[in-house]
Design an enzyme around this catalytic site. Structure first.
Site, PDB file in Angstrom:
ATOM      1  N   HIS A  36       0.819  -1.213   0.000  1.00 48.49           N
ATOM      2  CA  HIS A  36       0.000   0.000   0.000  1.00 48.49           C
ATOM      3  C   HIS A  36       0.856   1.268   0.000  1.00 48.49           C
ATOM      4  CE1 HIS A  36      -3.916  -1.904   0.339  1.00 48.49           C
ATOM      5  NE2 HIS A  36      -3.333  -2.801   1.104  1.00 48.49           N
TER       6      HIS A  36
ATOM      7  N   ASP B 219      -0.507  -4.656   5.971  1.00 53.86           N
ATOM      8  CA  ASP B 219      -1.457  -5.609   5.397  1.00 53.86           C
ATOM      9  C   ASP B 219      -1.201  -5.830   3.911  1.00 53.86           C
ATOM     10  OD1 ASP B 219      -2.232  -2.982   4.985  1.00 53.86           O
ATOM     11  OD2 ASP B 219      -4.291  -3.549   4.553  1.00 53.86           O
ATOM     12  N   GLU B 220      -1.648  -6.961   3.473  1.00 52.02           N
ATOM     13  CA  GLU B 220      -1.758  -7.274   2.053  1.00 52.02           C
ATOM     14  C   GLU B 220      -0.461  -7.085   1.272  1.00 52.02           C
ATOM     15  OE1 GLU B 220      -6.397  -6.646   1.166  1.00 52.02           O
ATOM     16  OE2 GLU B 220      -5.294  -4.761   1.231  1.00 52.02           O
ATOM     17  N   VAL B 221       0.642  -7.621   1.808  1.00 46.15           N
ATOM     18  CA  VAL B 221       1.864  -7.659   0.996  1.00 46.15           C
ATOM     19  C   VAL B 221       1.629  -8.642  -0.152  1.00 46.15           C
ATOM     20  CG1 VAL B 221       4.266  -8.416   0.976  1.00 46.15           C
ATOM     21  CG2 VAL B 221       3.417  -6.969   2.834  1.00 46.15           C
TER      22      VAL B 221
END
Lengths: 588, 617
Positions: free
Chosen positions: A300, A370-372
């Protein structure tokens, strides 16, 4: 009274309210208020719904949101208050008094007022005494928010005593008092009405009661953020979790890293300057709200970080804005920090330094996490060279991520000069109970869970491992759902009914409702958030055993309250249901 | 390709400014036969200020799909702004997409607001309307008024408007077409706008303004030329329905809905004025209805309010359909004004029905219809409601009604059939009542909502050639088979209110009646006249996006409607064959920004990054 002549003039020139024959009637049995046309002679009638709601119900019931958790007693008779004749007695050190004066100003700003020239007759003067037992002005997770409120009418005087262990407890007491003062108008007089005697003790069940705003997907103006903070204060939410950056934009101006906004802001008007931040931090603090800033990483990120090469620092990010985006990220534009570049930690150190200067120490900072998206890192030659010799397995990349997290933490501690800050991260592969202890020491990390249901194994496992957690139930408290993909909208009842996993578990710090910003901006964010966030506020403050049905009329009143304070809110029922309490839930 | 910027071709003329309204005889040039869009062009002028809101020196080129690109040049003239790039690089971002565009050249000229001259050639009674329309056009130009006066270095901008028809009442049958030509002639821009009616010309002005943009920091306006557009709507009825009964909206808010519709070439504002929960319209023949039925004495529409709104809408090319629903969806509060007018509502307000046995019922309806006819101006279309009749209500209240249990879908239930007869008779009497309210004049179209009645008994309704069904749910084929016309408002496709859960249940798990939320894609992609009933296309008058207001109030009215109603508008205006995702996203986003600039709150369709990097999301 010295207002006799003025009263005469006011009567001569204006009616203070429309005389239309409508009144509100309290049903003593169920505590419901209903609009009636010709009031019966036997039953007492009330000129407005707000007045009826103030009076209706048992002495142990108050029309306050969120509902107090301690003792409540009241005498349900009205006394009139003139907004011009409310005085405050402040106690404590000079700094405490200065702060309390700001809270008094907040009280005055948000007091319901009649806009006509009408004045109040037959009122009792109101004196409010504010007493904070501690002079500690810091607002953190550990701040004691307890308050007691005593309102007593005698000898034609009303005296309110609000005592809190901290100024923030006192502030909550002021908020409760605001909710107990409602407009009372008749033909020749416009007053505020309150109850003759009230006693409340109150404190929240959870310490962390938050709204997340995302100003990166779409920019939110300072004014919009302030309006949300104001509504949070009215609902006793105490944390604004500010997801200020993402791969789309970087609107936070950093004095030592001007390139971040130069490359990352949408335009010159869509930037938060240090002055804006200072203003917001103060604005929030007066309203009992601390700002938990999130700089998300290593995923992100993207726009804002493109200047590395030009500055001789190498690639700070990889995959930035890469197309086709589906191969490199879950949402365009792509980008992840480059853990192979040691300069990234120097830059992060500067970033953290600036942030710790701009935001007061609240003991917490959010690093996202989050969300690598592993295919992104896996596509970068620089990163593949960096991990040379290791197999390109998930474990290798998790180790790389863990290394990044660890170095970021060290950079943070170096920047602020201590290792006391709790770092919040979202649940991810890194927080998997099987591996979390390898990467994230529980003494330093708070885990924000966004799993679909509160009653999830993950939460239990993390608690058993000794982690502190913040709950953001994705399928109840994600306010962006319902407008994309197969997600569903959660109405206020669903938000309200999201009972916390275990209210006695000390490691659950609280919860957050999350307003992700892909499809909201200044045009609609208020009505997307409110009044639903207020439903979460009561869940977190009171955590009642009852469900939304029991709170309905009080919730509708709170929505009206938010509107009267200038907030844009969503309607949740036809107005008829507000005017005829209890009659809509029973139909069909 | 790259745009070659030629500063030596800057157009500059030093002439005194005049804004005049002269009656000029002007013959419109024949359209170019070859309608193709050119994808090349050149910029003739870039304003001499930075002209960009971006922070660093960024430029935009077609080959980079108008994404911001760092530039090392200090030559301002080499910087192309995002807006300019978008105007030049894709389809022209006009919403709704016109039927025919012929881009003969992609040149850009700049001009100042104070160098616009407008010449009207129109019948006298239309000229006043055109003056208002051009005032609105001037007001909506994307430049702030404070920069009205500036240096006279830009081109003269002439707009010639020609209207033939003397009639300025908007009807379903009104010809809304227009022809617009923008071209550079020597040192000035000539705009020729010809239309058979005022309403066509107004549409043309909305298109013209979409060819004009300003670069944020500049007070100069830009226009693309030479462009010829010949345009008309595919469907004559393109509407938004707003329910003012479940929650009330102030008249100012309805005017803003009209503003957004005008920008989007929607032409019908259907007001579902009343329902079981409230009656906010003050009817001169029955003022007590609003007195007892409104939520608050201030939450009413006076006759003047309605008339003003109707005229406000007419000038903006919109006719207003005023619906007072019946025999169901009637507030029991009306009984305070007329005894026993409403049955079944006392215990359950949302179950209020007109009483078929009260001989005053149709007298009351006739008065209501007379008032509505007086307040509106559209004498061709009248809406009587007629949806969701609960026959169980009438069964329980009507004397001599069959008392067996009603089986809603049972084909051979005698009780059902008998109750249906009551409903059919009631509806036929409502139709008669409209006609008596019009002193025997049969209107062209009387609209009713689709229902069990239209599913199975539509052939038993009188005035077959007049009854139009507003289809939201049920069986559409029997309606077609019976030869009736339809207005499409299919739930799940064109409902603006769905997706917010149940408002009346105490069980939060209950979904709302029409969840989930309908996205703008769904609004856009719905074209049943192609996909479902191509043989009945001619029976489709158009459609409406419906906003029932149980869960929408004043604060979210605009964002609930926009930009989704715009998606419907393009579907009904030019009905493009393909859903070119990236093109539609970019054009819709620009239209959203246009609405925002006009003060209409409109929901975000993606992160702003996608607006700044068009065709990349």
């Amino acid at each position: 009274m010295n207002g006799h002549i003025i009263v005469f003039i006011s009567v001569a020139f204006t009616y203070c309210t429309t005389i239309n024959g409508w009144a509100w009637q309290c049903n003593a049995e169920n505590g419901y208020c209903t609009r009636i046309l010709s009031p019966s002679v036997d039953e007492p009638e009330h000129p407005s719904l707000a007045v009826c709601k103030l009076l209706c119900g048992q002495p142990s019931y108050l029309n306050v949101w969120p509902y107090p958790t301690g003792k409540i007693a009241s005498e349900k008779n009205l006394v009139m208050v003139d907004p011009q004749h409310i005085t405050f007695e402040l106690d404590g050190s000079t700094t405490t008094k200065n702060f309390l004066q700001e809270v008094v100003d907040y009280f005055q700003e948000n007091l319901s007022r009649d806009n006509s020239n009408c004045i109040c007759q037959d009122y009792y003067p109101l004196v409010v005494s504010l007493d904070a037992l501690s002079d500690d002005l810091s607002l953190t997770l550990d701040t004691d928010e307890f308050y007691s409120l005593k309102l007593n009418t005698s000898d034609k005087r009303i005296r309110v005593e609000i005592v809190g262990n901290t100024i923030f407890g006192v502030r909550h007491g002021i908020e409760t008092l605001l909710q107990l003062l409602v407009p009372y108008q008749n033909a020749d007089s416009a007053c505020l009405a309150t109850l003759k005697n009230v006693q409340v003790t109150d404190k929240p069940v959870y310490r962390h009661r938050a709204l997340l705003l995302d100003s990166a997907r779409n920019f939110l103006s300072v004014n919009t953020i302030k309006k949300n903070i104001n509504a949070m204060a009215a609902s006793k939410l105490n944390v604004l979790h500010w997801h200020v950056t993402d791969s789309q934009s970087f609107p936070l101006e950093l004095p030592s890293l001007p390139n971040m906004t130069k490359c990352g802001a949408y335009d010159k008007d869509r930037i938060y300057s240090p002055k804006d931040i200072e203003e917001l931090v103060t604005y929030a603090k007066i309203r009992g709200v601390r700002i938990l800033l999130e700089i998300d990483g290593p995923s992100h990120v993207g726009n804002g970080w493109q200047w590395g090469n030009e500055a001789g620092l190498g690639n700070l990010t990889v995959c930035t804005n890469q197309q086709p985006w589906r191969s490199f990220c879950i949402q365009p534009p792509c980008g992840q920090l480059n853990p192979a570049n040691p300069n990234i930690y120097k830059v992060l150190g500067q970033l953290y330094g600036d942030i710790s200067n701009m935001f007061p120490n609240i003991g917490m900072f959010h690093m996202g996490g989050d969300e690598v998206f592993i295919p992104c890192w896996n596509s970068s030659k620089e990163i593949l060279d960096y991990i040379k010799g290791k197999p390109t397995t998930e474990e290798t990349f998790l180790d790389l991520w863990g290394e990044f997290q660890n170095k970021s933490l060290r950079a943070y501690d170096a920047a602020v000069g201590n290792d006391k800050t709790s770092i919040v991260v979202w649940t991810s592969h890194l927080t998997d109970p099987n591996v979390i202890q390898k990467y994230l020491p529980k003494e330093r990390y708070i885990i924000q869970t966004w799993v679909p249901d509160t009653n999830q194994d993950l939460i239990t496992s993390l608690l058993n491992l000794g982690y502190k957690i913040i709950i953001s139930t994705k399928d109840k408290w994600y306010l962006d759902h319902g407008f994309w993909g197969s997600t569903l909208y959660y109405n206020w009842r669903t938000v309200y009914n999201n009972k916390m996993y275990s209210q006695y578990h000390k490691s659950i710090l609280g919860g957050e409702v999350c307003m992700w910003g892909e499809l909201v901006d200044d045009s609609n964010v208020e009505s997307r958030v409110w009044p639903r966030a207020a439903a979460a506020a009561e869940r977190l403050w009171t955590n009642p055993s009852t469900t939304a049905g029991a709170a309905e009329g009080r919730f509708f009143s709170h929505r009206e309250r938010l509107i009267s304070r200038g907030l844009k809110t969503e309607a949740v029922v036809p107005q008829w249901c507000v005017q005829n309490e209890g009659e809509c839930s029973s139909y069909l | 390709m790259r745009y070659e910027v030629k500063r030596d071709r800057i157009l500059s003329i030093m002439r005194p400014v005049a804004l005049f309204l002269l009656l000029t005889l002007f013959v419109y040039v024949v359209y170019a036969a070859d309608v193709t869009e050119l994808l090349t062009g050149s910029i003739h002028f870039i304003d001499n200020q930075s002209g960009d809101s971006e922070i660093s020196s960024t430029t935009h080129t077609c080959e980079d799909k108008c994404s911001p690109k760092e530039t090392d040049t200090n030559e301002i003239s080499n910087i192309i702004s995002l807006k300019t790039c978008i105007m030049l690089c894709g389809d022209l971002p006009i919403w709704p997409k016109p039927m025919n565009i012929n881009v003969k050249d992609k040149d850009v000229s700049t001009f100042s607001k104070n160098r616009i001259g407008i010449k009207l050639n129109a019948p006298v009674n239309v000229r006043g309307d055109l003056k208002k329309a051009t005032d609105i056009f001037m007001k909506n130009l994307p430049v702030s008024d404070e920069f009205w006066i500036d240096e006279d270095d830009s081109v003269l901008f002439n707009i010639y408007i020609n209207v033939i028809d003397i009639d300025n009442v908007l009807r379903l049958s009104t010809n809304e077409e227009y022809a617009l030509s923008v071209k550079k002639v020597e040192d000035h821009i000539d705009v020729e706008l010809s239309a058979p009616t005022y309403f066509g010309a107004r549409n043309g002005l909305e298109t013209l303004i979409q060819l004009i943009w300003s670069d944020t920091t500049s007070n100069k306006l830009h226009i693309i030329h030479d462009v010829e557009i010949k345009d008309k709507p595919k469907f004559a009825h393109r509407g938004v329905m707003v329910d003012t009964a479940r929650n009330y909206f102030y008249i100012e808010q309805l005017r803003k809905v009209v503003d957004g519709m005008a920008a989007t070439k929607l032409n019908v504002l259907h007001l579902h004025l009343t329902d079981a929960s409230s009656f906010p319209v003050v009817l001169p023949r029955n003022t007590l209805f609003a007195k007892y039925g409104a939520y608050d004495p201030e939450m009413v529409y006076s006759p003047e309010n309605v008339k003003d709104l109707v005229e406000y809408a007419r000038i903006r090319g919109i006719r207003v359909v005023l619906e007072i629903d019946g025999p169901s969806h009637v507030p029991p509060a009306l009984n305070r004004a007329v005894e026993d007018l409403v049955v079944c509502g006392e215990d359950a307000v949302f179950n209020g029905h007109l009483n078929p046995e009260n001989n005053k019922t149709f007298l009351v309806l006739e008065d209501i219809y007379k008032d509505l006819l007086d307040l509106g101006t559209d004498d061709e279309m009248f809406h009587i409601g007629g949806d969701e009749v609960n026959l169980t209500c009438w069964q329980q209240t009507v004397s001599n009604s069959p008392k067996q249990q009603l089986h809603h879908k049972a084909k051979h239930s005698t009780a059902q059939a008998n109750m249906m007869k009551i409903w059919i008779n009631f509806t036929n009497r409502m139709l008669d009542t409209v006609i008596s309210a019009k002193q025997g004049d049969v209107p062209q179209h009387i609209v009713i909502w689709s229902s069990d009645l239209t599913d199975r008994y539509i052939s038993q309704l009188d005035y077959k050639n007049v009854v139009v069904v507003q289809y939201w749910f049920g069986s559409i084929n029997p309606i077609f088979a019976n030869g009736n016309k339809v207005i499409l408002s299919t739930v799940g496709r064109w409902y603006l209110d769905c997706g917010f859960g149940s408002w009346k249940s105490t069980n939060s798990r209950d979904n709302g009646v029409c969840d989930p939320y309908t996205t703008w894609h769904t609004f856009y992609k719905y074209r049943p006249w192609v996909d479902e009933f191509p043989t009945h296309k001619d029976q489709v008058l158009g459609g409406e996006a419906c906003l029932w207001s149980e869960e929408v109030g004043a604060d979210s009215l605009e964002t609930r409607i926009w930009p989704r109603a715009a998606a419907l508008a393009e579907r009904l205006w030019s009905d493009p064959d393909v859903f070119n995702r990236t093109d539609v996203y970019v054009r819709l986003d620009i239209h959203r920004e246009r609405l925002t600039m006009r003060g209409i709150r409109s929901e975000a369709i993606w992160p702003r990054w996608c607006s700044q990097n068009p065709w990349k999301c």
